[in-house]
Write an enzyme that holds these catalytic residues in place. Structure first.
Site, PDB file in Angstrom:
ATOM      1  N   SER A 268      45.594 -10.975  26.032  1.00 53.08           N
ATOM      2  CA  SER A 268      45.904 -10.114  27.178  1.00 53.08           C
ATOM      3  C   SER A 268      46.820 -10.845  28.137  1.00 53.08           C
ATOM      4  O   SER A 268      46.744 -12.083  28.259  1.00 53.08           O
ATOM      5  CB  SER A 268      44.595  -9.761  27.898  1.00 53.08           C
ATOM      6  OG  SER A 268      44.873  -9.189  29.166  1.00 53.08           O
TER       7      SER A 268
ATOM      8  N   TYR B 232      36.905 -13.179  32.019  1.00 51.52           N
ATOM      9  CA  TYR B 232      37.737 -12.419  31.074  1.00 51.52           C
ATOM     10  C   TYR B 232      39.103 -13.087  30.869  1.00 51.52           C
ATOM     11  O   TYR B 232      39.515 -13.338  29.734  1.00 51.52           O
ATOM     12  CB  TYR B 232      37.905 -10.972  31.566  1.00 51.52           C
ATOM     13  CG  TYR B 232      38.887 -10.180  30.739  1.00 51.52           C
ATOM     14  CD1 TYR B 232      38.595  -9.835  29.417  1.00 51.52           C
ATOM     15  CD2 TYR B 232      40.119  -9.793  31.260  1.00 51.52           C
ATOM     16  CE1 TYR B 232      39.505  -9.126  28.648  1.00 51.52           C
ATOM     17  CE2 TYR B 232      41.032  -9.081  30.498  1.00 51.52           C
ATOM     18  CZ  TYR B 232      40.724  -8.746  29.194  1.00 51.52           C
ATOM     19  OH  TYR B 232      41.612  -8.050  28.429  1.00 51.52           O
TER      20      TYR B 232
HETATM   21  N1  LIG Z   1      43.705  -1.633  27.214  1.00 53.67           N
HETATM   22  C1  LIG Z   1      44.404  -2.518  27.873  1.00 53.67           C
HETATM   23  O1  LIG Z   1      45.098  -2.197  28.864  1.00 53.67           O
HETATM   24  C2  LIG Z   1      44.420  -3.964  27.432  1.00 53.67           C
HETATM   25  C3  LIG Z   1      45.255  -4.856  28.126  1.00 53.67           C
HETATM   26  C4  LIG Z   1      45.286  -6.179  27.710  1.00 53.67           C
HETATM   27  C5  LIG Z   1      44.533  -6.582  26.621  1.00 53.67           C
HETATM   28  N2  LIG Z   1      43.730  -5.696  25.983  1.00 53.67           N
HETATM   29  C6  LIG Z   1      42.915  -6.188  24.879  1.00 53.67           C
HETATM   30  O2  LIG Z   1      42.924  -5.266  23.804  1.00 53.67           O
HETATM   31  C7  LIG Z   1      41.657  -5.247  23.165  1.00 53.67           C
HETATM   32  C8  LIG Z   1      41.116  -3.825  23.100  1.00 53.67           C
HETATM   33  O3  LIG Z   1      40.923  -3.361  24.410  1.00 53.67           O
HETATM   34  P1  LIG Z   1      40.429  -1.883  24.722  1.00 53.67           P
HETATM   35  O4  LIG Z   1      41.126  -1.455  25.951  1.00 53.67           O
HETATM   36  O5  LIG Z   1      40.555  -1.026  23.501  1.00 53.67           O
HETATM   37  O6  LIG Z   1      38.902  -2.061  25.123  1.00 53.67           O
HETATM   38  P2  LIG Z   1      37.571  -2.674  24.418  1.00 53.67           P
HETATM   39  O7  LIG Z   1      36.483  -2.508  25.394  1.00 53.67           O
HETATM   40  O8  LIG Z   1      37.870  -4.033  23.955  1.00 53.67           O
HETATM   41  O9  LIG Z   1      37.256  -1.700  23.213  1.00 53.67           O
HETATM   42  C9  LIG Z   1      37.763  -1.931  21.951  1.00 53.67           C
HETATM   43  C10 LIG Z   1      36.697  -1.848  20.917  1.00 53.67           C
HETATM   44  O10 LIG Z   1      35.810  -2.950  21.070  1.00 53.67           O
HETATM   45  C11 LIG Z   1      34.466  -2.496  20.895  1.00 53.67           C
HETATM   46  N3  LIG Z   1      33.582  -3.403  21.631  1.00 53.67           N
HETATM   47  C12 LIG Z   1      33.612  -3.715  22.953  1.00 53.67           C
HETATM   48  N4  LIG Z   1      32.606  -4.568  23.243  1.00 53.67           N
HETATM   49  C13 LIG Z   1      31.940  -4.800  22.077  1.00 53.67           C
HETATM   50  C14 LIG Z   1      30.800  -5.577  21.738  1.00 53.67           C
HETATM   51  N5  LIG Z   1      30.117  -6.271  22.653  1.00 53.67           N
HETATM   52  N6  LIG Z   1      30.392  -5.580  20.451  1.00 53.67           N
HETATM   53  C15 LIG Z   1      31.038  -4.866  19.514  1.00 53.67           C
HETATM   54  N7  LIG Z   1      32.120  -4.116  19.779  1.00 53.67           N
HETATM   55  C16 LIG Z   1      32.557  -4.079  21.053  1.00 53.67           C
HETATM   56  C17 LIG Z   1      34.496  -1.061  21.417  1.00 53.67           C
HETATM   57  O11 LIG Z   1      33.523  -0.233  20.805  1.00 53.67           O
HETATM   58  P3  LIG Z   1      31.999   0.021  21.240  1.00 53.67           P
HETATM   59  O12 LIG Z   1      32.035   0.422  22.673  1.00 53.67           O
HETATM   60  O13 LIG Z   1      31.594   1.113  20.303  1.00 53.67           O
HETATM   61  O14 LIG Z   1      31.289  -1.249  20.985  1.00 53.67           O
HETATM   62  C18 LIG Z   1      35.868  -0.599  20.934  1.00 53.67           C
HETATM   63  O15 LIG Z   1      35.783  -0.167  19.594  1.00 53.67           O
HETATM   64  C19 LIG Z   1      40.744  -6.204  23.959  1.00 53.67           C
HETATM   65  O16 LIG Z   1      40.694  -7.443  23.306  1.00 53.67           O
HETATM   66  C20 LIG Z   1      41.447  -6.342  25.290  1.00 53.67           C
HETATM   67  O17 LIG Z   1      41.209  -7.600  25.877  1.00 53.67           O
HETATM   68  C21 LIG Z   1      43.650  -4.400  26.359  1.00 53.67           C
END
Ligand SMILES: NC(=O)c1ccc[n+]([C@@H]2O[C@H](COP(=O)([O-])OP(=O)(O)OC[C@H]3O[C@@H](n4cnc5c(N)ncnc54)[C@H](OP(=O)(O)O)[C@@H]3O)[C@@H](O)[C@H]2O)c1
Length: 272
Positions: free
Chosen positions: A144, A157
């Site tokens: 990120s 984070y």
């Molecule tokens: N979206 C953004 O703007 C952004 C920006 C920078 C970086 N990122 C990075 O991109 C990645 C994906 O982000 P995202 O926005 O899609 O949100 P996310 O909260 O990471 O969700 C992605 C997936 O992870 C699962 N997950 C979350 N916590 C978990 C846990 N404790 N155990 C198992 N599964 C878990 C969620 O499903 P469940 O809820 O079903 O478990 C979901 O399928 C992350 O690594 C984040 O740091 C995102």
């Protein structure tokens, strides 16, 4: 070598129930790789699996596991012991809270570090030896922009994402000439359900379905990821992220931290 020969026959996608993880899993299945779909919500994983199986000939397996649990990596290892995993995607890891470090018990920060640092490291150590032995495979670890410098409300984070980026770079240094592609995929703001939920809860968007301002699309990020699997160690996904990287390259670290503080203050919702 075809994509499925190089990276199959199975991939494990941690964080596959929605957003970029689900789209990554679908992209792998479209390229002929069977996918293990891992997240916490079994019912949503079942929907993702059904959708993939209806559109592709890939097989799926779902694993409902909380990656913040102390034994997560050994549970995953046991549940995949009969599969040849040629590709690991570690996507799970956003912080749903965006709150000051001292506002929550230390357990909240420990859970983030365990899920974002310990478990991906353990899974890489578990799955990479077979890839090296075979001379092919791939590992993608989501990072990120928050990992590029420290900022308020992202203490554990942001630090965990700095770990992920450097970990992927170092693993790339050891594995890329052994046939294993390692990529630290650094995302900026991306239009996922988790980001929409966070922005909605902070009053920044009017409904949980509205697109957050300036966010890259999931499709754009995933298309870039597949195009750059072999271009590690680190890839900045999306135009905004690349522009940010270029701008930050002219600043000292302290100036960068100051800039992050100003950006955070400017993005505070009306309720904060
Ligand atoms: N979206 C953004 O703007 C952004 C920006 C920078 C970086 N990122 C990075 O991109 C990645 C994906 O982000 P995202 O926005 O899609 O949100 P996310 O909260 O990471 O969700 C992605 C997936 O992870 C699962 N997950 C979350 N916590 C978990 C846990 N404790 N155990 C198992 N599964 C878990 C969620 O499903 P469940 O809820 O079903 O478990 C979901 O399928 C992350 O690594 C984040 O740091 C995102």
């Amino acid at each position: 070598m075809t994509f499925a020969i190089k990276y199959g026959p199975w991939a494990l996608v941690a964080g596959a129930s929605d957003g970029v993880g689900a789209a990554f899993a679908a992209g792998l299945a479209e390229r002929g790789v069977n996918v293990v779909l891992l997240a916490r919500r079994q019912a949503v994983l079942d929907q993702v699996a059904a959708e993939i199986e209806s559109r592709t000939s890939a097989q799926t397996r779902t694993l409902a596991v909380d990656l913040a649990a102390p034994d997560a990596a050994s549970v995953v290892a046991a549940a995949t012991s009969d599969l040849e995993i040629g590709f690991l995607v570690y996507c799970a890891g956003a912080d749903p809270n965006y709150e000051p470090f001292l506002d929550n018990p230390i357990g909240a920060a420990e859970a983030i570090v365990h899920r974002n640092c310990m478990v991906p490291m353990q899974l890489c150590h578990h799955f990479a030896p077979a890839m090296v032995e075979r001379g092919s495979g791939g590992i993608v670890i989501f990072g990120s922009g928050a990992g590029l410098a420290g900022a308020a409300n992202m203490v554990a984070y942001g630090a965990s994402k700095a770990f992920d980026m450097v970990f992927a770079e170092a693993l790339w240094a050891e594995l890329h000439d052994k046939g294993v592609d390692v990529l630290g995929l650094i995302l900026g703001k991306t239009n996922t359900p988790a980001l929409r939920q966070l922005e909605y809860s902070r009053g920044q968007i009017s409904s949980p379905d509205a697109a957050p301002d300036g966010a890259a699309s999931v499709d754009e990020v995933i298309a870039e990821a597949f195009e750059n699997l072999g271009n590690g160690p680190t890839y900045m996904a999306g135009d905004m992220m690349r522009a940010a990287e270029q701008m930050l390259s002219a600043l000292t670290r302290n100036q960068t931290v100051e800039l992050f503080a100003q950006a955070a203050a400017a993005s505070m919702g009306p309720d904060r």
